[in-house]
Write a protein that holds these residues in place. Structure first.
Motif, PDB file in Angstrom:
ATOM      1  N   ASP A 115      12.054  86.714  16.831  1.00  0.00           N
ATOM      2  CA  ASP A 115      12.105  85.554  15.947  1.00  0.00           C
ATOM      3  C   ASP A 115      12.900  84.410  16.564  1.00  0.00           C
ATOM      4  O   ASP A 115      12.808  83.266  16.125  1.00  0.00           O
ATOM      5  N   LEU A 116      13.694  84.728  17.577  1.00  0.00           N
ATOM      6  CA  LEU A 116      14.486  83.684  18.218  1.00  0.00           C
ATOM      7  C   LEU A 116      13.801  83.131  19.466  1.00  0.00           C
ATOM      8  O   LEU A 116      14.295  82.193  20.095  1.00  0.00           O
ATOM      9  N   LYS A 118      10.969  81.473  20.030  1.00  0.00           N
ATOM     10  CA  LYS A 118      10.514  80.084  20.002  1.00  0.00           C
ATOM     11  C   LYS A 118      11.679  79.120  20.089  1.00  0.00           C
ATOM     12  O   LYS A 118      11.619  78.080  20.760  1.00  0.00           O
ATOM     13  N   LYS A 119      12.786  79.474  19.421  1.00  0.00           N
ATOM     14  CA  LYS A 119      13.962  78.602  19.458  1.00  0.00           C
ATOM     15  C   LYS A 119      14.512  78.520  20.881  1.00  0.00           C
ATOM     16  O   LYS A 119      14.900  77.448  21.342  1.00  0.00           O
ATOM     17  N   ASP A 122      12.367  76.303  22.957  1.00  0.00           N
ATOM     18  CA  ASP A 122      12.609  74.889  22.672  1.00  0.00           C
ATOM     19  C   ASP A 122      13.897  74.407  23.306  1.00  0.00           C
ATOM     20  O   ASP A 122      14.066  73.245  23.617  1.00  0.00           O
ATOM     21  N   TYR A 123      14.831  75.336  23.475  1.00  0.00           N
ATOM     22  CA  TYR A 123      16.125  74.911  24.018  1.00  0.00           C
ATOM     23  C   TYR A 123      16.633  75.950  25.017  1.00  0.00           C
ATOM     24  O   TYR A 123      17.563  76.700  24.774  1.00  0.00           O
ATOM     25  N   LEU A 240      23.178  80.717  17.242  1.00  0.00           N
ATOM     26  CA  LEU A 240      21.744  80.536  16.993  1.00  0.00           C
ATOM     27  C   LEU A 240      21.509  79.738  15.718  1.00  0.00           C
ATOM     28  O   LEU A 240      20.570  78.940  15.634  1.00  0.00           O
ATOM     29  N   LYS A 241      22.372  79.945  14.729  1.00  0.00           N
ATOM     30  CA  LYS A 241      22.261  79.143  13.512  1.00  0.00           C
ATOM     31  C   LYS A 241      22.589  77.690  13.799  1.00  0.00           C
ATOM     32  O   LYS A 241      21.946  76.771  13.277  1.00  0.00           O
ATOM     33  N   GLU A 242      23.632  77.518  14.609  1.00  0.00           N
ATOM     34  CA  GLU A 242      23.961  76.151  15.001  1.00  0.00           C
ATOM     35  C   GLU A 242      22.824  75.546  15.809  1.00  0.00           C
ATOM     36  O   GLU A 242      22.556  74.339  15.726  1.00  0.00           O
ATOM     37  N   GLU A 244      19.657  76.132  15.323  1.00  0.00           N
ATOM     38  CA  GLU A 244      18.647  75.695  14.371  1.00  0.00           C
ATOM     39  C   GLU A 244      19.012  74.336  13.775  1.00  0.00           C
ATOM     40  O   GLU A 244      18.171  73.455  13.643  1.00  0.00           O
ATOM     41  N   GLU A 245      20.309  74.185  13.438  1.00  0.00           N
ATOM     42  CA  GLU A 245      20.766  72.940  12.824  1.00  0.00           C
ATOM     43  C   GLU A 245      20.716  71.774  13.806  1.00  0.00           C
ATOM     44  O   GLU A 245      20.532  70.633  13.430  1.00  0.00           O
ATOM     45  N   LEU A 247      18.679  71.594  16.514  1.00  0.00           N
ATOM     46  CA  LEU A 247      17.500  71.704  17.359  1.00  0.00           C
ATOM     47  C   LEU A 247      16.967  70.331  17.766  1.00  0.00           C
ATOM     48  O   LEU A 247      16.626  70.102  18.930  1.00  0.00           O
TER      49      LEU A 247
END
Length: 540
Positions: A115-116, A118-119, A122-123, A240-242, A244-245, A247
């Motif tokens: 689930d991570l 794609k994130k 992107d980065y 990882l939450k950071e 997302e925020e 991104l």
């Protein structure tokens, strides 16, 4: 209880893949794997070496991490995100060094983090934040009493092992109040021996700070297959939450790095063809985008720099080189180029090419080199005639003497001057005298062989060094040729001038074996000629 039994006790029911690897005889051996790993991989691993089980590219990558863990005796975490490979899942593995009964082991826990993926794609620049996390571990009994915590838990959440062990798990606020019910429900399932998937949740530090955490639970069974304890492994995913925020911000940062870099940056595929590039490529080269897109820069570099080993990039190595590249107007661009391989799962998928325009720097360096050459030339040559000066002559004479001694050769040293130069200066002026010396020196050069040395000591004094003489008659022929050449009149500023020369000659080894001896003998011979009326030569 030995380490294999502990492995079975702690990790048999864990949904994540867990491996116990032993380091023996300088090789890595699979000792135990949990059912999750066996089921997912479908490979018979236990009792076999990693190098025999894994593909070479995968083993090479894993061997590096295992070796680092064993040598440092510290936890190591790495990610295998399988970036840009759509049919493969992403995973993250933590390695822990262990010793038991004099043996060395590495415990590897691999989590599915698809689930991570794609994130991370992107980065990609934040990938290391995921790879370097260290797991925290807490073990409680069926009554909720803390049995064990590891150092990573202490570091991550702030409670010391002294504060935790023997205390009720519910007595310290690691779990927020609003999540207690959910966690108790999960523990209830685990007490029944059921497996539960990893959960993304929030946990609190001793100071009350919230940390986004991935928690993996596993019931610990005794030999009767009864649940006697529960292990909880915490992975800090706050970053990882950071991610997302941030991104969008991260995307802009990446865009700035690639698109707005002052150097030309382009991405090429495995064939060397440019597939993406930044604005600096257009600015530096002057070419429009339709010319740059699709251009095979690697093939061009191979032709421009034939000795360059560009295959290093295909082997996963960074390559630095300089490239001469014409811009859109045909002007030469000097580029300092760095090729950075794009590696996915141990395979080079392409290359980032970063090119810095160093044209101005190279021009300055060439001018500096030219100036240095001029200064060096001036230090070793006469400023008027551009012949070697005394300094260079003495160095060459020392070298020639060593060579002559080694090879039993004869050398001849001619010491000569320009007869009546003073009268020319007094009659026509020093400008005419200088022109005469220049013409005089040119005739000297034309009268000897290419390998011989003609030098000016100063004033009207000149020295000629003849190499490789086989017989003395050669010396006579050269002296007569010089007198004949110098005896012809000169026309300088419409003045017809006669300027002959007096020559004193010494030879090695007959007249000396040192520079000083040869000069002294040649000088004495010169004055003998001058006293005899000039315009002649004498061999000492």
């Amino acid at each position: 209880m030995n380490i294999k039994q502990q492995f079975s006790l702690f990790f048999e029911q864990m949904a994540d893949m867990v491996f116990l690897v032993e380091w023996k005889n300088n090789e890595l051996w699979y000792t135990s794997v949990n059912p999750s790993a066996q089921q997912k991989l479908g490979i018979d691993m236990v009792g076999r070496r990693l190098i025999d089980v894994l593909p070479q590219s995968v083993f090479t990558l894993l061997d590096e991490y295992y070796t680092k863990c064993i040598e440092s005796k510290q936890p190591v975490t790495y990610s295998d995100l399988n970036l840009f490979v759509s049919d493969l899942p992403a995973s993250e593995t933590s390695l822990t060094y262990m010793e038991d009964d004099g043996k060395t082991f590495v415990l590897a826990i691999t989590k599915d983090i698809s689930d991570l993926k794609k994130k991370a794609e992107d980065y990609i620049f934040l990938e290391s934040l995921v790879a370097n996390t260290v797991d925290a571990m807490l073990v409680i009994d069926t009554n909720g009493i803390v049995l064990k915590v590891n150092e990573a838990f202490v570091q991550q959440f702030g409670w010391s092992s002294f504060e935790l062990i023997g205390q009720s798990w519910e007595s310290f606020p690691n779990t927020p109040k609003e999540l207690k019910t959910q966690t108790l429900a999960t523990l209830s399932l685990l007490k029944k021996g059921q497996s539960v998937p990893s959960q993304e949740t929030v946990r609190l530090t001793k100071e009350g700070m919230s940390i986004h955490t991935s928690v993996s639970y596993s019931p610990i069974l005794n030999e009767e297959n009864n649940v006697v304890a529960i292990s909880m492994i915490y992975r800090n995913i706050q970053h990882l939450k950071e991610l997302e925020e941030k991104l969008e911000e991260s995307h802009d940062a990446y865009k700035s790095l690639f698109s707005y870099h002052k150097n030309a940056v382009c991405m090429v595929n495995e064939d060397g063809i440019i597939e993406n590039f930044n604005e600096a490529c257009l600015t530096i080269t002057g070419f429009p985008s339709e010319v740059i897109m699709g251009f095979n820069i690697v093939e061009y570099a191979k032709k421009a720099v034939p000795d360059l080993d560009l295959d290093k990039t295909n082997r996963g190595e960074v390559t630095n080189y300089e490239l001469l590249f014409p811009d859109s107007k045909g002007h030469d661009l000097y580029l300092s180029v760095t090729n950075v391989p794009i590696i996915v799962k141990g395979i080079v998928k392409g290359t980032y090419i970063i090119a810095q325009d160093i044209t101005e720097k190279r021009i300055i360096e060439k001018e500096r080199e030219k100036l240095q050459e001029q200064l060096t030339f001036q230090a070793y040559h006469d400023s008027l005639t551009e012949l070697p000066n005394r300094r260079l002559l003495e160095e060459k004479l020392e070298e020639s003497l060593e060579d002559a001694e080694k090879n039993e050769r004869i050398l001849a040293l001619f010491f000569l001057d320009c007869d009546h130069l003073k009268e020319v200066n007094d009659t026509y002026g020093h400008e005419v005298g200088d022109e005469l010396l220049i013409a005089f020196s040119r005739r000297l050069v034309m009268s000897v062989r290419e390998g011989d040395i003609v030098a000016r000591l100063g004033g009207d004094e000149f020295v000629i060094l003849l190499h490789g003489i086989e017989e003395m008659s050669q010396v006579d022929r050269v002296a007569e040729r010089i007198l004949t050449a110098l005896g012809k009149p000169y026309t300088i500023h419409r003045h017809k001038i006669h300027a002959t020369s007096s020559i004193g000659i010494s030879t090695y080894p007959a007249n000396g074996t040192t520079v000083q001896q040869l000069f002294r003998q040649a000088d004495q011979a010169l004055y003998t000629v001058k006293n005899a009326g000039r315009n002649g030569y004498r061999i000492s």
